[in-house]
Design a protein around this motif. Sequence first.
Motif, PDB file in Angstrom:
ATOM      1  N   ARG A 161       0.813  -1.217   0.000  1.00 11.62           N
ATOM      2  CA  ARG A 161       0.000   0.000   0.000  1.00 11.62           C
ATOM      3  C   ARG A 161       0.849   1.270   0.000  1.00 11.62           C
ATOM      4  O   ARG A 161       0.409   2.321  -0.463  1.00 11.62           O
ATOM      5  CB  ARG A 161      -0.941   0.001   1.215  1.00 11.62           C
ATOM      6  CG  ARG A 161      -2.003   1.089   1.169  1.00 11.62           C
ATOM      7  CD  ARG A 161      -2.931   1.011   2.365  1.00 11.62           C
ATOM      8  NE  ARG A 161      -3.807  -0.133   2.303  1.00 11.62           N
ATOM      9  CZ  ARG A 161      -4.948  -0.164   1.621  1.00 11.62           C
ATOM     10  NH1 ARG A 161      -5.328   0.883   0.921  1.00 11.62           N
ATOM     11  NH2 ARG A 161      -5.705  -1.246   1.636  1.00 11.62           N
ATOM     12  N   PHE A 163       3.468   1.716  -1.769  1.00 14.89           N
ATOM     13  CA  PHE A 163       4.028   1.830  -3.113  1.00 14.89           C
ATOM     14  C   PHE A 163       5.554   1.888  -3.117  1.00 14.89           C
ATOM     15  O   PHE A 163       6.154   2.409  -4.046  1.00 14.89           O
ATOM     16  CB  PHE A 163       3.440   3.039  -3.851  1.00 14.89           C
ATOM     17  CG  PHE A 163       2.065   2.761  -4.411  1.00 14.89           C
ATOM     18  CD1 PHE A 163       1.879   2.525  -5.746  1.00 14.89           C
ATOM     19  CD2 PHE A 163       0.975   2.713  -3.561  1.00 14.89           C
ATOM     20  CE1 PHE A 163       0.622   2.243  -6.251  1.00 14.89           C
ATOM     21  CE2 PHE A 163      -0.294   2.431  -4.046  1.00 14.89           C
ATOM     22  CZ  PHE A 163      -0.472   2.191  -5.403  1.00 14.89           C
ATOM     23  N   LYS A 166       6.934  -1.000  -6.328  1.00 14.81           N
ATOM     24  CA  LYS A 166       6.158  -0.842  -7.561  1.00 14.81           C
ATOM     25  C   LYS A 166       6.488  -1.960  -8.545  1.00 14.81           C
ATOM     26  O   LYS A 166       7.645  -2.338  -8.715  1.00 14.81           O
ATOM     27  CB  LYS A 166       6.441   0.515  -8.193  1.00 14.81           C
ATOM     28  CG  LYS A 166       5.851   1.696  -7.423  1.00 14.81           C
ATOM     29  CD  LYS A 166       5.892   2.980  -8.226  1.00 14.81           C
ATOM     30  CE  LYS A 166       7.295   3.508  -8.382  1.00 14.81           C
ATOM     31  NZ  LYS A 166       7.825   4.067  -7.131  1.00 14.81           N
ATOM     32  N   TYR A 197      -1.990  -3.115  -5.356  1.00 13.00           N
ATOM     33  CA  TYR A 197      -2.638  -1.823  -5.113  1.00 13.00           C
ATOM     34  C   TYR A 197      -2.369  -0.944  -6.329  1.00 13.00           C
ATOM     35  O   TYR A 197      -1.277  -0.980  -6.906  1.00 13.00           O
ATOM     36  CB  TYR A 197      -2.087  -1.164  -3.847  1.00 13.00           C
ATOM     37  CG  TYR A 197      -2.278  -1.989  -2.606  1.00 13.00           C
ATOM     38  CD1 TYR A 197      -3.377  -1.795  -1.770  1.00 13.00           C
ATOM     39  CD2 TYR A 197      -1.360  -2.994  -2.265  1.00 13.00           C
ATOM     40  CE1 TYR A 197      -3.556  -2.564  -0.633  1.00 13.00           C
ATOM     41  CE2 TYR A 197      -1.538  -3.765  -1.133  1.00 13.00           C
ATOM     42  CZ  TYR A 197      -2.644  -3.547  -0.326  1.00 13.00           C
ATOM     43  OH  TYR A 197      -2.821  -4.322   0.793  1.00 13.00           O
ATOM     44  N   TRP A 198      -3.373  -0.136  -6.710  1.00 16.86           N
ATOM     45  CA  TRP A 198      -3.163   0.719  -7.881  1.00 16.86           C
ATOM     46  C   TRP A 198      -3.746   2.106  -7.664  1.00 16.86           C
ATOM     47  O   TRP A 198      -4.708   2.293  -6.910  1.00 16.86           O
ATOM     48  CB  TRP A 198      -3.734   0.070  -9.145  1.00 16.86           C
ATOM     49  CG  TRP A 198      -5.227   0.100  -9.315  1.00 16.86           C
ATOM     50  CD1 TRP A 198      -6.145  -0.627  -8.630  1.00 16.86           C
ATOM     51  CD2 TRP A 198      -5.967   0.886 -10.262  1.00 16.86           C
ATOM     52  NE1 TRP A 198      -7.415  -0.348  -9.079  1.00 16.86           N
ATOM     53  CE2 TRP A 198      -7.341   0.574 -10.085  1.00 16.86           C
ATOM     54  CE3 TRP A 198      -5.609   1.821 -11.233  1.00 16.86           C
ATOM     55  CZ2 TRP A 198      -8.346   1.173 -10.845  1.00 16.86           C
ATOM     56  CZ3 TRP A 198      -6.617   2.411 -11.987  1.00 16.86           C
ATOM     57  CH2 TRP A 198      -7.960   2.078 -11.794  1.00 16.86           C
ATOM     58  N   VAL A 199      -3.124   3.071  -8.321  1.00 22.44           N
ATOM     59  CA  VAL A 199      -3.606   4.445  -8.357  1.00 22.44           C
ATOM     60  C   VAL A 199      -3.402   4.969  -9.778  1.00 22.44           C
ATOM     61  O   VAL A 199      -2.601   4.423 -10.542  1.00 22.44           O
ATOM     62  CB  VAL A 199      -2.878   5.368  -7.355  1.00 22.44           C
ATOM     63  CG1 VAL A 199      -3.272   5.070  -5.931  1.00 22.44           C
ATOM     64  CG2 VAL A 199      -1.370   5.259  -7.542  1.00 22.44           C
ATOM     65  N   ILE A 213      -2.356   8.203  -3.399  1.00 22.35           N
ATOM     66  CA  ILE A 213      -1.725   6.936  -3.030  1.00 22.35           C
ATOM     67  C   ILE A 213      -2.264   6.421  -1.702  1.00 22.35           C
ATOM     68  O   ILE A 213      -2.434   5.226  -1.504  1.00 22.35           O
ATOM     69  CB  ILE A 213      -0.191   7.092  -2.986  1.00 22.35           C
ATOM     70  CG1 ILE A 213       0.352   7.131  -4.423  1.00 22.35           C
ATOM     71  CG2 ILE A 213       0.471   5.967  -2.197  1.00 22.35           C
ATOM     72  CD1 ILE A 213       1.849   7.261  -4.525  1.00 22.35           C
ATOM     73  N   ALA A 216      -5.257   4.152  -2.279  1.00 22.59           N
ATOM     74  CA  ALA A 216      -5.051   3.175  -3.343  1.00 22.59           C
ATOM     75  C   ALA A 216      -6.086   2.063  -3.278  1.00 22.59           C
ATOM     76  O   ALA A 216      -6.565   1.678  -2.209  1.00 22.59           O
ATOM     77  CB  ALA A 216      -3.653   2.583  -3.232  1.00 22.59           C
ATOM     78  N   THR A 217      -6.436   1.545  -4.456  1.00 27.76           N
ATOM     79  CA  THR A 217      -7.436   0.484  -4.571  1.00 27.76           C
ATOM     80  C   THR A 217      -6.734  -0.872  -4.630  1.00 27.76           C
ATOM     81  O   THR A 217      -5.780  -1.063  -5.380  1.00 27.76           O
ATOM     82  CB  THR A 217      -8.284   0.693  -5.833  1.00 27.76           C
ATOM     83  OG1 THR A 217      -8.992   1.926  -5.705  1.00 27.76           O
ATOM     84  CG2 THR A 217      -9.278  -0.438  -6.010  1.00 27.76           C
TER      85      THR A 217
END
Length: 334
Positions: A161, A163, A166, A197-199, A213, A216-217
Motif C-alpha cells: 500500500r 508503493f 512498484k 494496489y493501484w492508483v 496513493i 489506493a485500490t
Amino acid sequence: MKNKKLSVLLLAIGLFVITTVSNAQLNLLFPENNSTCVEYFTAFKWSSVNNIKFYKFYFSTTSSFNIDSTITINTGTDTTLSTENITNITSQTKYYWKVVATLNNDQIVNSNVFNFTTNTEPLLMVFPGVDESCLDKKIGFVVKTPYTKIDSLRILIASNRSFSSKVVDTTIANPVIAQDGTINVNITVPNYNTTYYWVAFQNKNGCWADSLIGQATKFTTRVGPTTLVSPANGSFGIPLFQNGLPFSVTFKWRTIPQALNYVIQVSPSAQFNTFTEYRSADTTLSITLPNDYNQTYYWRVYAKTQPITMNNDESLDSCNTEISSSYSFKTPYQ
C-alpha cells in the motif's frame, strides 16, 4: 495659550494618523500571483494592517470583479480564509482575488489583484474496484475523466500500500477518451494469486492531479494454471490406445493446492468452439471416447478455488483458476 497648544497637539496626532493610514499596505501572500496547479483545498493568506476593523475578501472569475461573478466574504480581523468557504470552485480555471481592509477610522486600504489557476481534477478509478478479486494477470484498467482531452495518464501498481514495491509504472500520452469519459488501458501484472494496489493520475496543461496513493485500490489476481501431464501434447495412436476399442483415455495434471475440484474440457476443436466438460475431485480423470478413428482431440483443465464475495452483490461464488494451456492427442488409424 493652553488652547493653542492643545490645537497643535491634536493636529500632530491627526497628521500621524493620516500618515499611518496613507502608508498602510495590504499584501496578498498566498496563493502567489500567477500561480498554477493550485489545489482546491487551500487557504488564502494576506498581511495584517494596523487598526483593522474588518477585511473583505473578493473572489471572481473576472479581473474586473463583475458583481455577477464575484463572491464577497467578510473575514472580520482574520487574515486567512479557507476555500471550504467558497462554493463551486472548478478545476483548470483561472480565478482572481483581492482583499479590502476597513480601518477603525473607516479608512480603506486595497490590496493588489492576484490570479491563480486551479489544479487538474483527480481521476475516478472505475476498474478494478475496491477488493476486486479473481482477476486475470492481464487486466483492463478503466478510469474516468471529466475532460474531453488530457495530456497524459499515469498508472502505478505496487505489491504494498505504501508503493515502495512498484511493479508497474506506466505513462500514456494523449490517451483515447470515450464519449462517457472512460479510458481503457490493458496492463499485465507479474504474478498470479497476488494482492496488488493501484492508483492513477491525469495531467492536463502541465498540472498533475492530486496524489491519492493513500487511497489506493486493492485487487487480487486469480490462482495460476495447472500443468498438464498426460496424454503428452501431440500423442497419437498406440501405445496411447493399446487396448483398441473402446477408446479410453486417462488424463493427468499437476495439483493446485487451493483447488476444491477440477474442470476438464475436451474438444475436437483447437479453439474449443464446442467441448464436453467433466469434473474431478483429484488430478486424474478417465473417460471413454467415441469410436472414431484418426480423430484429434484437445483438452485443458482449470480448478475451482475457495468462494469469494462478488463485488456486484453479496452472494458467494467460487473463483476459477487461470485455464491451462491445451494439449492434443489423436486416436489411431483404422
